[in-house]
Design a protein around this motif. Sequence first.
Motif, PDB file in Angstrom:
ATOM      1  N   GLN A 207       0.706  -1.104   0.005  1.00 38.89           N
ATOM      2  CA  GLN A 207       0.046   0.051  -0.013  1.00 38.89           C
ATOM      3  C   GLN A 207       0.869   1.293   0.064  1.00 38.89           C
ATOM      4  O   GLN A 207       1.772   1.036   0.730  1.00 38.89           O
ATOM      5  N   GLN A 208       0.560   2.304  -0.729  1.00 38.70           N
ATOM      6  CA  GLN A 208       1.205   3.213  -0.856  1.00 38.70           C
ATOM      7  C   GLN A 208       1.322   4.239   0.513  1.00 38.70           C
ATOM      8  O   GLN A 208       0.434   4.227   1.111  1.00 38.70           O
ATOM      9  N   HIS A 209       2.128   5.113   0.549  1.00 47.34           N
ATOM     10  CA  HIS A 209       2.247   6.059   1.668  1.00 47.34           C
ATOM     11  C   HIS A 209       2.526   5.748   3.059  1.00 47.34           C
ATOM     12  O   HIS A 209       2.878   6.524   3.961  1.00 47.34           O
TER      13      HIS A 209
ATOM     14  N   THR B 118      -9.934  -1.519  -2.075  1.00 44.86           N
ATOM     15  CA  THR B 118     -10.532  -0.800  -0.862  1.00 44.86           C
ATOM     16  C   THR B 118     -10.546   0.579  -1.043  1.00 44.86           C
ATOM     17  O   THR B 118     -11.572   1.246  -0.860  1.00 44.86           O
ATOM     18  N   SER B 119      -9.764   1.273  -1.721  1.00 44.37           N
ATOM     19  CA  SER B 119      -9.838   2.538  -2.253  1.00 44.37           C
ATOM     20  C   SER B 119      -9.858   2.172  -3.450  1.00 44.37           C
ATOM     21  O   SER B 119      -9.854   1.297  -4.185  1.00 44.37           O
TER      22      SER B 119
ATOM     23  N   ASP C  38       1.597  -0.239  -4.502  1.00 46.56           N
ATOM     24  CA  ASP C  38       0.524  -1.145  -5.205  1.00 46.56           C
ATOM     25  C   ASP C  38      -0.109  -0.390  -6.453  1.00 46.56           C
ATOM     26  O   ASP C  38      -0.164  -1.241  -7.465  1.00 46.56           O
ATOM     27  N   ASN C  39      -0.285   0.932  -6.505  1.00 40.31           N
ATOM     28  CA  ASN C  39      -0.828   1.375  -7.948  1.00 40.31           C
ATOM     29  C   ASN C  39       0.210   1.382  -8.865  1.00 40.31           C
ATOM     30  O   ASN C  39      -0.348   0.916 -10.083  1.00 40.31           O
TER      31      ASN C  39
ATOM     32  N   TRP D  36      -2.173   4.623   4.684  1.00 39.85           N
ATOM     33  CA  TRP D  36      -2.752   5.485   3.606  1.00 39.85           C
ATOM     34  C   TRP D  36      -4.083   6.263   4.260  1.00 39.85           C
ATOM     35  O   TRP D  36      -4.425   7.251   3.877  1.00 39.85           O
TER      36      TRP D  36
ATOM     37  N   ARG E 197      -2.044  11.944   3.670  1.00 42.11           N
ATOM     38  CA  ARG E 197      -1.696  10.619   3.950  1.00 42.11           C
ATOM     39  C   ARG E 197      -0.288  10.310   3.389  1.00 42.11           C
ATOM     40  O   ARG E 197       0.374   9.309   3.690  1.00 42.11           O
TER      41      ARG E 197
HETATM   42  O1  LIG Z   1      -3.704   5.985  -1.236  1.00 41.29           O
HETATM   43  C1  LIG Z   1      -3.553   5.303  -2.240  1.00 41.29           C
HETATM   44  C2  LIG Z   1      -3.145   5.716  -3.403  1.00 41.29           C
HETATM   45  O2  LIG Z   1      -2.580   7.144  -3.172  1.00 41.29           O
HETATM   46  C3  LIG Z   1      -4.306   3.892  -2.024  1.00 41.29           C
HETATM   47  O3  LIG Z   1      -4.609   3.498  -3.246  1.00 41.29           O
HETATM   48  C4  LIG Z   1      -3.250   3.061  -1.323  1.00 41.29           C
HETATM   49  O4  LIG Z   1      -2.141   2.679  -2.068  1.00 41.29           O
HETATM   50  C5  LIG Z   1      -3.864   1.549  -1.162  1.00 41.29           C
HETATM   51  O5  LIG Z   1      -5.003   1.568  -1.316  1.00 41.29           O
HETATM   52  P1  LIG Z   1      -5.940   0.083  -1.228  1.00 41.29           P
HETATM   53  O6  LIG Z   1      -5.055  -1.126  -1.761  1.00 41.29           O
HETATM   54  O7  LIG Z   1      -6.048  -0.046   0.231  1.00 41.29           O
HETATM   55  O8  LIG Z   1      -7.103   0.241  -1.850  1.00 41.29           O
END
Ligand SMILES: O=C(CO)[C@@H](O)[C@H](O)COP(=O)(O)O
Length: 700
Positions: free
Chosen positions: A31-33, A235-236, A214-215, A71, A104
């Motif tokens: 996960q980022q951040h 999740t997001s 992840d992105n 995040w 975040r």
């Molecule tokens: O904050 C961001 C991108 O900027 C989120 O996309 C996180 O990188 C993780 O997201 P999930 O995997 O929990 O949806």
Amino acid sequence: MWVQALDVILEKMKASGFDFSQVLALSGAGQQHGSVYWKTGASQVLTSLSPDLPLREQLQACFSISDCPVWMDSSTTAQCRQLEATVGGAQALSCLTGSRAYERFTGNQIAKIYQQNPEAYSHTERISLVSSFAASLFLGSYSPIDYSDGSGMNLLQIQDKVWSQACLGACAPHLEEKLGSPVPSCSVVGAISSYYVQRYGFPPGCKVVAFTGDNPASLAGMRLEEGDIAVSLGTSDTLFLWLQEPTPALEGHIFCNPVDTQHYMALLCFKNGSLMREKIRDESASRSWSEFSKALQSTEMGNGGNLGFYFDVMEITPEIIGRHRFSAENHEVSAFPWDVEIRALIEGQFMAKRIHAEGLGYRVSKSPKTSEFPEKCSRVSRAGMVLKLALSAWCQGSSSRQPSVWGEAVRAEALLGLGGVIPKSSSSLLRGALHHAQLTFPASRHFLNGRGSRWSRLRGGHRGLKHLFVFKYSLPKTKILATGGASHNRDILQVLADVFGAPVYVIDTANSACVGSAYRAFHGRSMDGGQMSLKELGALAGLRSVKGEIGMFPFFRDIGVLGALASFFSLPAEQEVETKVKASDPSSPGPWTAPWGTIALVEASLKLWIIKKSPPCRQVLAGAAHAHKGVLPPICCQRLPGGTALLCLPKPKPVPSPSTAVPTPRHISHFIWRSVLQLGPGRNLTGSQCVDEWRGDHVF
Ligand SMILES: O=C(CO)[C@@H](O)[C@H](O)COP(=O)(O)O
Ligand SMILES: Nc1ncnc2c1ncn2[C@@H]1O[C@H](COP(=O)(O)OP(=O)(O)O)[C@@H](O)[C@H]1O
């Protein structure tokens, strides 16, 4: 928890009989951040791990902060304003780091920890992102942060790829030494720690390629092309694009590109994604996705004019909270019938995505119609000629390995197949055709395997080169590539297709970050300057034995060329490949021998790529799980030395940012309204995307 997760993944893989000795390289994503704080002295523990004990038992005392910020934390508004003020405002920060200050983003999280817990901060010898933390566990030493995930910190100068001294200074003292230097995303950061060699049987030479967010990993895994738009429904919800030039603004983020260090990616993050959908599902559809789907199926596109926006937690894009429903007469109402509520949620989410993507400069565009497609391409004999020319050009150039040898073949291809479509100037001809060869690569696999749906029918269902052209020139240019948990739901994807007026595709695993990590592991290893024998490539491709060593070739460079060439072949079975290698096509002696064998192998590695289920827990071991089976990443194809050289990048220039005003629900309503109006007469969403079109079992 994260350390234990890794223990659990590895133990599960071991119990399932996974052969760790086959893993040549691994990478992963997090996960980022989010950030992890290593206590002074932790590096000592990391380097001397005992293979007899799980990681969790050994690393328990290694952290100065026990609850890592992730995040979803939005508690750092004060630090954000402070950071922006230090560098001259939100837009100045965005130009420097790719984003205005976001709660975040890691720099602001670190600043808060320093301000609220200076003692813990001073006892911290290293700060990792979730991604570089996981890489550190595999390395047995601190892994650097990669440029792409590093872009989500409000600390990295995205154009110069160095930490911004001004931003570091605004966040906390001695931060640079605690972060270490950032590295390109495809860097090999070291060999795997002996802990994993002894405990699980990884080979000692197994490379660890920098982990990323992840992105960014999804961008690699989905093999985004320019013009495509990726929508991750996890999740997001996120939406991202491949960008050549950074366009930092006050909304959205620009990150360094995880595949090409000279390029960028744009990202929009929507916090009210799957969790919001789950809430409405629970309230309106008896906690059942199939009931949820029924509502989408039984309601009309456009929802009879009813619109809704649902932000149970403070949204990121835009900053807003609450549920807001508007009737067909544009009056705010307090409730909708259950099925209208569900459609309003999904349409609202996707319309918001479209409108914000358009704010980033994104446009849904269409290609020329199929009828404009030159008829002569369809002749298979011409395809054969193209192939022959391409191969002979490859043979002639195989000693020099220069991309220029492609000129002849590419020119031939263009003349025979693409006349009138690609501009005639020689450099753009070459560029266009190379691009074409690379881009159609996945499509060719799809069609040569006889699995084309709509596009096969369009041209009569024949197999052959013509499908490549049909595919390339009859699709709307815009493709929406969907990933994440909710991309399993075709009714949700149908709404996505309708709102964007473009086909939506999914990959064969919804976890594109995993696949991307495998691609990146492969990419990193091949970029590592090593030579790879045919035998090794064969092993990587999963072939049992490779007879007839044809010689060494620089792994990365030629595999791209060969990969593009291989797209013209259909060599289905492993056995046939081996036969071809052995026989080396006796009808074409001499220089044909090597390419036949080599190409056959490359093709084999394509066919055998992955198709293994992701490891039980997400992402972390993606590289390991996938790399062992031979992933031939299209990113290699895209990153031909020739291709790279041919892409002359203009100097990046920031574009003016949109208004800073915080939009009200009414503003959003109008935005969305505009998007609905754009979609067609009578506010009908175009609806042209039938199921076949948007989800043709597409294999990327
Ligand atoms: O904050 C961001 C991108 O900027 C989120 O996309 C996180 O990188 C993780 O997201 P999930 O995997 O929990 O949806
Ligand atoms: N059939 C489905 N329809 C809609 N949403 C789904 C479906 N299956 C799973 N999901 C959603 O997918 C989400 C998880 O997505 P995933 O990409 O794994 O998450 P993350 O972003 O944390 O990696 C869950 O929160 C769930 O709501």
